[in-house]
Design a protein around this motif. Structure first.
Motif, mmCIF file in Angstrom:
data_model
loop_
_atom_site.group_PDB
_atom_site.id
_atom_site.type_symbol
_atom_site.label_atom_id
_atom_site.label_comp_id
_atom_site.label_asym_id
_atom_site.label_seq_id
_atom_site.Cartn_x
_atom_site.Cartn_y
_atom_site.Cartn_z
ATOM 1 N N GLU A 238 -8.722 -15.177 13.125
ATOM 2 C CA GLU A 238 -8.837 -14.941 14.561
ATOM 3 C C GLU A 238 -8.140 -13.649 14.975
ATOM 4 O O GLU A 238 -8.507 -13.019 15.972
ATOM 5 C CB GLU A 238 -8.253 -16.114 15.343
ATOM 6 N N ILE A 239 -7.107 -13.272 14.241
ATOM 7 C CA ILE A 239 -6.389 -12.037 14.541
ATOM 8 C C ILE A 239 -7.180 -10.830 14.036
ATOM 9 O O ILE A 239 -7.288 -9.806 14.696
ATOM 10 C CB ILE A 239 -4.990 -12.049 13.897
ATOM 11 N N GLY A 240 -7.744 -10.940 12.843
ATOM 12 C CA GLY A 240 -8.497 -9.835 12.262
ATOM 13 C C GLY A 240 -8.709 -10.047 10.783
ATOM 14 O O GLY A 240 -8.041 -10.872 10.148
ATOM 15 N N THR A 241 -9.648 -9.314 10.227
ATOM 16 C CA THR A 241 -9.917 -9.359 8.791
ATOM 17 C C THR A 241 -8.913 -8.475 8.064
ATOM 18 O O THR A 241 -8.221 -7.653 8.678
ATOM 19 C CB THR A 241 -11.332 -8.859 8.506
ATOM 20 N N PRO A 242 -8.817 -8.606 6.743
ATOM 21 C CA PRO A 242 -7.969 -7.676 6.002
ATOM 22 C C PRO A 242 -8.318 -6.218 6.299
ATOM 23 O O PRO A 242 -7.426 -5.380 6.474
ATOM 24 C CB PRO A 242 -8.239 -8.039 4.538
ATOM 25 N N GLU A 243 -9.610 -5.929 6.375
ATOM 26 C CA GLU A 243 -10.037 -4.558 6.634
ATOM 27 C C GLU A 243 -9.548 -4.070 7.995
ATOM 28 O O GLU A 243 -9.206 -2.897 8.161
ATOM 29 C CB GLU A 243 -11.564 -4.466 6.569
ATOM 30 N N ASP A 244 -9.513 -4.963 8.972
ATOM 31 C CA ASP A 244 -9.042 -4.584 10.307
ATOM 32 C C ASP A 244 -7.603 -4.065 10.255
ATOM 33 O O ASP A 244 -7.218 -3.221 11.066
ATOM 34 C CB ASP A 244 -9.103 -5.780 11.261
ATOM 35 N N PHE A 245 -6.830 -4.578 9.328
ATOM 36 C CA PHE A 245 -5.421 -4.190 9.219
ATOM 37 C C PHE A 245 -5.166 -3.185 8.110
ATOM 38 O O PHE A 245 -4.013 -2.841 7.819
ATOM 39 C CB PHE A 245 -4.556 -5.433 8.985
ATOM 40 N N GLY A 246 -6.225 -2.716 7.464
ATOM 41 C CA GLY A 246 -6.048 -1.759 6.378
ATOM 42 C C GLY A 246 -5.520 -2.384 5.102
ATOM 43 O O GLY A 246 -4.889 -1.703 4.288
ATOM 44 N N LEU A 247 -5.802 -3.662 4.903
ATOM 45 C CA LEU A 247 -5.324 -4.377 3.725
ATOM 46 C C LEU A 247 -6.485 -4.645 2.767
ATOM 47 O O LEU A 247 -7.639 -4.735 3.181
ATOM 48 C CB LEU A 247 -4.696 -5.714 4.133
ATOM 49 N N ARG A 248 -6.142 -4.786 1.482
ATOM 50 C CA ARG A 248 -7.167 -5.056 0.473
ATOM 51 C C ARG A 248 -6.766 -6.289 -0.339
ATOM 52 O O ARG A 248 -5.661 -6.349 -0.866
ATOM 53 C CB ARG A 248 -7.328 -3.858 -0.462
ATOM 54 N N PRO A 249 -7.656 -7.290 -0.453
ATOM 55 C CA PRO A 249 -7.347 -8.449 -1.286
ATOM 56 C C PRO A 249 -6.999 -8.037 -2.716
ATOM 57 O O PRO A 249 -7.666 -7.169 -3.300
ATOM 58 C CB PRO A 249 -8.624 -9.283 -1.225
ATOM 59 N N VAL A 250 -5.999 -8.682 -3.258
ATOM 60 C CA VAL A 250 -5.444 -8.297 -4.558
ATOM 61 C C VAL A 250 -6.084 -9.080 -5.703
ATOM 62 O O VAL A 250 -6.177 -8.578 -6.817
ATOM 63 C CB VAL A 250 -3.908 -8.504 -4.533
ATOM 64 N N GLY A 341 -13.333 -12.164 -4.339
ATOM 65 C CA GLY A 341 -12.653 -10.902 -4.574
ATOM 66 C C GLY A 341 -12.524 -10.159 -3.259
ATOM 67 O O GLY A 341 -12.609 -10.755 -2.181
ATOM 68 N N PRO A 342 -12.333 -8.841 -3.297
ATOM 69 C CA PRO A 342 -12.189 -8.076 -2.055
ATOM 70 C C PRO A 342 -13.431 -8.087 -1.179
ATOM 71 O O PRO A 342 -13.343 -7.879 0.035
ATOM 72 C CB PRO A 342 -11.882 -6.653 -2.547
#
Length: 385
Positions: A238-250, A341-342
């Motif tokens: 609800e806050i945002g996707t990983p991409e919205d925050f500049g994060l990448r699944p590990v 994955g990512p």
């Protein structure tokens, strides 16, 4: 995945992605120190490699839940400041004091065990006092706070304890605007203010978890404690996707198809025959199941990428395996089946599996079992960054 010959199943852990996530999260809280939380074996990613990668990326602190985790990190040569917060009577307090672990205390009885451990070890214990500001789990209630603070100061005056931190934890930081956030923050400020007026001089004051680090700058204080976000998973869709925050699944989890076969219409698949083939088709056997941490609750819904196409778990997910209906396609045995994955190759994400299982992505990555080998890529700083 990087190898052409896949094992039965494996989890690839991209440490360059983790290091990048740490740098991104630090940029969200530039005035605060960074604690990398690696509890539960690094949320399933591997505690020691992830702790080392986080320190390489600038984390000053490492956080664990259990003392066994903290002591294992020290045994593996992980340095830096290290905090542990889930203690029970008779825990290895002395070993933690000797290993220079900051121990969290929520009650006077626990503080007495720390004091005894410090005497036995012949050194000062580093103690952080935890306040229950409204989460209702661990932590000292406001009415009991004066007694705990007073006892800690007496132990400090005796040279047995150094109060290094004052801290708490949010209940609903992943729900923007939830009224408990402001209430907890106000209570935290009041409890910290009381302790400091009484004479506590903490090195760090902290309450911000992953969602607070990302969205509540007023909560950052001296230190932030990202957990799940460090692994590239959103703390709340609800806050945002990983991409919205500049994060990448590990983490990427993939298996090699163990069998591909044709099946006629009306053929039952897996236990209970909750799925039967609608027409003549092909079935692919994915050799991973709930014994590997693949959630049984995602039976009939868990997505898998095979040969560039999304497939869905057909019927029940069993302990060691599950089936996907390939719709007549005939990939070779050994073809890669990517569970999550990512997402940048079109594969499902941990969040997709969470929706399929009716849970949260934290659980999806954390539950991947010990018999799934972790394969680390980009281990050295500068590789893949």
């Amino acid at each position: 995945m990087t190898d052409t010959a896949l094992p039965r199943v494996r989890a690839e852990i991209d440490l360059a992605a983790l290091r990048a996530n740490v740098r991104t999260l630090r940029a969200h809280a530039p005035g605060a120190a960074f604690m990398a939380v690696v509890k539960a074996d690094g949320y399933g990613h591997g505690m020691v490699p992830c702790a080392k990668a986080a320190l390489d990326a600038g984390a000053e602190w490492i956080g664990t839940a259990t003392p066994e985790e903290a002591l294992a990190l020290r045994a593996a040569g992980v340095g830096g400041r290290l905090m542990c917060w889930l203690w029970t009577p008779g825990s290895p307090w002395r070993e933690a004091v000797e290993a220079d672990v900051d121990v969290s205390v929520s009650r006077v009885g626990a503080l007495a065990e720390v004091v005894a451990a410090a005497r036995a070890a012949g050194r000062t214990a580093r103690v952080q006092l935890k306040a229950d500001t409204g989460l209702g789990r661990n932590g000292c209630m406001p009415d009991d706070w004066p007694e705990l603070v007073g006892e800690a100061l007496r132990a400090e005056a005796d040279g047995l304890v150094k109060v290094t931190g004052l801290w708490s934890h949010f209940a609903c930081a992943d729900e923007p605007g939830h009224p408990s956030i402001a209430l907890q923050l106000r209570t935290f400020r009041e409890m910290v203010g009381y302790a400091e007026q009484a004479g506590v001089r903490p090195e760090v004051r902290h309450i911000a978890n992953s969602p607070a680090t990302l969205t509540l700058p007023e909560t950052h204080f001296d230190l932030v404690r990202p957990g799940i976000a460090m692994y590239g998973v959103s703390p709340s869709p609800e806050i945002g996707t990983p991409e919205d925050f500049g994060l990448r699944p590990v983490m990427t989890v993939a298996a090699a198809l163990a069998h591909v076969k044709r099946a006629p219409a009306g053929h039952g698949v897996s236990y209970g025959h909750h799925y039967t083939t609608a027409g003549e088709t092909t079935l692919g056997l994915v050799p991973a199941g709930y014994g590997d941490g693949i959630p049984r609750h995602a039976s009939g819904a868990g997505p898998v990428l095979v040969d560039g196409k999304w497939r869905t778990a057909a019927g029940r997910i069993a302990m060691d395996q599950f089936v996907v209906d390939l719709g007549g396609d005939e990939p070779e045995v050994g073809t890669e089946a990517v569970l999550f994955g990512p997402g940048d190759r079109g594969e499902p994400t941990a969040e997709d599996w969470a929706r399929a299982a009716g849970t949260i992505a934290y659980e999806i990555v954390t539950r991947i079992g010990a018999r799934v080998p972790r394969v680390y890529v980009n281990e050295r700083p500068g590789t893949g960054d």
